[in-house]
Scaffold this motif. Structure first.
Motif, mmCIF file in Angstrom:
data_model
loop_
_atom_site.group_PDB
_atom_site.id
_atom_site.type_symbol
_atom_site.label_atom_id
_atom_site.label_comp_id
_atom_site.label_asym_id
_atom_site.label_seq_id
_atom_site.Cartn_x
_atom_site.Cartn_y
_atom_site.Cartn_z
ATOM 1 N N PHE A 63 0.837 -1.193 0.000
ATOM 2 C CA PHE A 63 0.000 0.000 0.000
ATOM 3 C C PHE A 63 0.872 1.244 0.000
ATOM 4 O O PHE A 63 1.739 1.401 0.858
ATOM 5 N N VAL A 65 1.157 5.068 0.542
ATOM 6 C CA VAL A 65 0.541 6.246 1.144
ATOM 7 C C VAL A 65 1.048 7.463 0.381
ATOM 8 O O VAL A 65 2.246 7.645 0.216
ATOM 9 N N GLY A 66 0.129 8.274 -0.098
ATOM 10 C CA GLY A 66 0.513 9.459 -0.841
ATOM 11 C C GLY A 66 0.366 9.295 -2.346
ATOM 12 O O GLY A 66 0.593 10.211 -3.102
ATOM 13 N N GLY A 67 -0.005 8.134 -2.787
ATOM 14 C CA GLY A 67 -0.284 7.945 -4.205
ATOM 15 C C GLY A 67 0.581 6.886 -4.850
ATOM 16 O O GLY A 67 1.739 6.706 -4.508
ATOM 17 N N GLY A 120 -2.306 -1.312 -3.537
ATOM 18 C CA GLY A 120 -3.273 -0.244 -3.309
ATOM 19 C C GLY A 120 -2.559 1.057 -3.019
ATOM 20 O O GLY A 120 -1.360 1.083 -2.752
ATOM 21 N N SER A 121 -3.304 2.139 -3.066
ATOM 22 C CA SER A 121 -2.722 3.449 -2.772
ATOM 23 C C SER A 121 -3.825 4.430 -2.381
ATOM 24 O O SER A 121 -4.999 4.191 -2.640
ATOM 25 N N THR A 122 -3.425 5.523 -1.769
ATOM 26 C CA THR A 122 -4.388 6.548 -1.384
ATOM 27 C C THR A 122 -4.927 7.264 -2.615
ATOM 28 O O THR A 122 -6.022 7.803 -2.589
ATOM 29 N N ASP A 123 -4.147 7.260 -3.704
ATOM 30 C CA ASP A 123 -4.565 7.911 -4.941
ATOM 31 C C ASP A 123 -3.835 7.241 -6.092
ATOM 32 O O ASP A 123 -2.628 7.030 -6.019
#
Length: 115
Positions: free
Chosen positions: A61, A63-65, A88-91
């Protein structure tokens, strides 16, 4: 032409794939030396004995894209090594969206006088 080599993909494993290989194979590298080990089965933050067997499944994952090239790199690595990795990612930023964001930042930087 020298700068073009940095932009085009190469056969070199991406950093996220190197980290996944290190963590999933339980073979530390300098990048992962300070990573903490959390065991969801450990009660209330107790120190859990570290599992030394390789992992077959993982989550990656960002974080931050994240981006599609990185996601594809992780999936190719997982397939080549007989692993299952969920990325996965935040964006998730598409190439055109990334360029639009850079242009917007450039315009904002230009209007503020830039530092």
């Amino acid at each position: 032409m020298q700068g073009l080599k940095n932009v085009l993909s190469s056969r070199k494993e991406s950093v996220v794939c190197q980290i996944l290989a290190s963590l999933m194979d339980q073979k530390p590298i300098s990048t992962t030396d300070n990573y903490i080990y959390l065991d969801p089965k450990a009660a209330n933050g107790e120190a859990a004995p570290r599992i030394r067997m390789p992992f077959r499944r993982s989550f990656a994952f960002m974080v931050g894209g994240g981006n599609y090239v990185e996601m594809q790199s992780v999936q190719d690595w997982a397939e080549a090594h007989g692993r299952y990795v969920v990325y996965g990612s935040t964006d998730m930023v598409a190439p055109t969206q990334f360029l639009e964001e850079l242009c917007e930042l450039g315009r904002a930087q230009g209007s503020s006088g830039g530092a």
